[in-house]
Scaffold this active site. Structure first.
Site, PDB file in Angstrom:
ATOM      1  N   ASP A  94       0.876  -1.195  -0.347  1.00 46.40           N
ATOM      2  CA  ASP A  94       0.078  -0.038   0.106  1.00 46.40           C
ATOM      3  C   ASP A  94       0.854   1.222   0.085  1.00 46.40           C
ATOM      4  O   ASP A  94       0.707   2.670   0.018  1.00 46.40           O
ATOM      5  CB  ASP A  94      -0.708   0.228   1.232  1.00 46.40           C
ATOM      6  CG  ASP A  94      -2.413  -0.891   0.824  1.00 46.40           C
ATOM      7  OD1 ASP A  94      -2.413  -1.617   0.156  1.00 46.40           O
ATOM      8  OD2 ASP A  94      -2.600  -1.732   2.391  1.00 46.40           O
ATOM      9  N   MET A 120      -5.793  -3.015  -3.789  1.00 41.71           N
ATOM     10  CA  MET A 120      -6.119  -2.747  -2.773  1.00 41.71           C
ATOM     11  C   MET A 120      -5.204  -1.291  -2.209  1.00 41.71           C
ATOM     12  O   MET A 120      -4.958  -0.519  -3.585  1.00 41.71           O
ATOM     13  CB  MET A 120      -4.671  -4.041  -1.993  1.00 41.71           C
ATOM     14  CG  MET A 120      -4.934  -4.656  -1.985  1.00 41.71           C
ATOM     15  SD  MET A 120      -3.817  -6.223  -1.767  1.00 41.71           S
ATOM     16  CE  MET A 120      -3.865  -6.114  -0.065  1.00 41.71           C
ATOM     17  N   GLY A 121      -5.600  -1.355  -1.118  1.00 40.65           N
ATOM     18  CA  GLY A 121      -5.498   0.125  -0.746  1.00 40.65           C
ATOM     19  C   GLY A 121      -6.643   0.918   0.526  1.00 40.65           C
ATOM     20  O   GLY A 121      -7.801   1.024  -0.828  1.00 40.65           O
ATOM     21  N   ARG A 122      -6.773   1.201   1.521  1.00 44.15           N
ATOM     22  CA  ARG A 122      -7.392   1.260   2.104  1.00 44.15           C
ATOM     23  C   ARG A 122      -8.092   2.302   2.899  1.00 44.15           C
ATOM     24  O   ARG A 122      -8.864   3.212   2.332  1.00 44.15           O
ATOM     25  CB  ARG A 122      -7.062   0.021   3.796  1.00 44.15           C
ATOM     26  CG  ARG A 122      -8.289   0.634   4.714  1.00 44.15           C
ATOM     27  CD  ARG A 122      -7.691  -0.244   6.045  1.00 44.15           C
ATOM     28  NE  ARG A 122      -7.841  -1.710   6.237  1.00 44.15           N
ATOM     29  CZ  ARG A 122      -9.547  -2.533   5.880  1.00 44.15           C
ATOM     30  NH1 ARG A 122     -10.671  -1.851   6.098  1.00 44.15           N
ATOM     31  NH2 ARG A 122      -9.558  -3.931   5.688  1.00 44.15           N
TER      32      ARG A 122
END
Length: 275
Positions: A143, A189-191
């Site tokens: 991330d 992905m990548g909150r």
């Protein structure tokens, strides 16, 4: 004076370069005159609690160098959250027992944000217990969201992967757009940060790409208008959506109402919502 030993462990989702970091740690420690043995915890902190340690001194320099080209997590990893020591010090006392038993005064934990938190908790506990262990969190996260790091090991490889995947998928859709699918959605992905999603923009400038970031609230109408305009102008459109993309009220597009062991909302499914 007896040399102090070092313990290294891997945590969280492994990256394609995490074993390179392991090799760097072991090789640097071997070159030092102040460090004795280098142990590796099997399956991260969960293995250390069981005293499952790998003595890397039994491996040759050549074998350690091979780690730089080894996929996966060579020593095993885990997703394991330690409780607050004020609530339950049992696990910390066990770790202290393992550290003392093997004369470990250096602990290096290779992972992301939660792993850095674990490292800090252990450092504070050992200091208060009178057996201070030098604890260092080694950055590792695709991330690229760890504070004070410009480029986390693991991000470069995933950025390349996403850029290539976006480009190849776009070419495929463009080839069939006149009679078939005109829109392709890729979830990444990548909150909380959109570095991985942004990598989807590293494509040929002729490719129409719409990127949805966690940092920017999802404007449904503006999004639909942009996709519609791209399809009319180019014949197709590629969308890269981060798993952490949120509605204006702060809810994740992909939120399922469940939580993981670290208390984070479990994500996955932003693409179907966008589609």
């Amino acid at each position: 004076m007896k040399l102090r030993n070092l313990l290294y462990a891997q945590s969280g989702g492994v990256t394609s370069v995490i074993n390179t970091t392991a090799a760097g740690v072991i090789e640097t420690a071997r070159a030092s005159n102040e460090i004795g043995k280098v142990y590796a915890g099997k399956n991260g902190i969960s293995g250390i609690l069981k005293e499952e340690l790998v003595d890397t001194s039994l491996e040759s320099d050549t074998q350690i160098n091979f780690l730089k080209y080894t996929p996966g997590g060579a020593f095993g990893s885990c997703r394991y959250k330690l409780k607050d020591p004020k609530e339950d010090p049992t696990q910390y006392l066990r770790l202290l027992e393992v550290f003392k038993s093997h004369n470990i005064r250096y602990f290096l934990y290779n992972g992301g944000g939660d792993s850095q938190d674990t490292t800090n908790k252990i450092a504070s506990f050992t200091k208060k217990s009178g057996f201070p262990v030098q604890c260092i969190g080694i950055p590792k996260t695709v991330d690229n969201d760890l504070p004070f790091t410009d480029n986390c090991p693991g991000f470069g490889s995933v950025a390349k992967y996403i850029a290539v995947s976006t480009m190849e998928a776009s070419f495929d859709v463009a080839s069939m757009a006149s009679t078939s699918t005109k829109v392709f959605v890729l979830e990444v992905m990548g909150r909380h940060v959109g570095w991985i999603a942004a990598a989807g923009g590293l494509v040929d400038p002729s490719i129409p790409v719409v990127i949805l970031f966690p940092e920017v609230s999802f404007d449904e109408q503006a999004f639909l208008d942009k996709v519609d305009n791209n399809v009319k102008e180019f014949g197709y459109c590629t969308i890269v959506v981060s798993e952490g993309t949120k509605w204006p009220d702060g809810r994740f597009l992909a939120e399922q109402g469940t939580r993981d062991d670290f208390g984070h909302a479990q994500l996955g499914g932003a693409a179907p919502v966008v589609a």
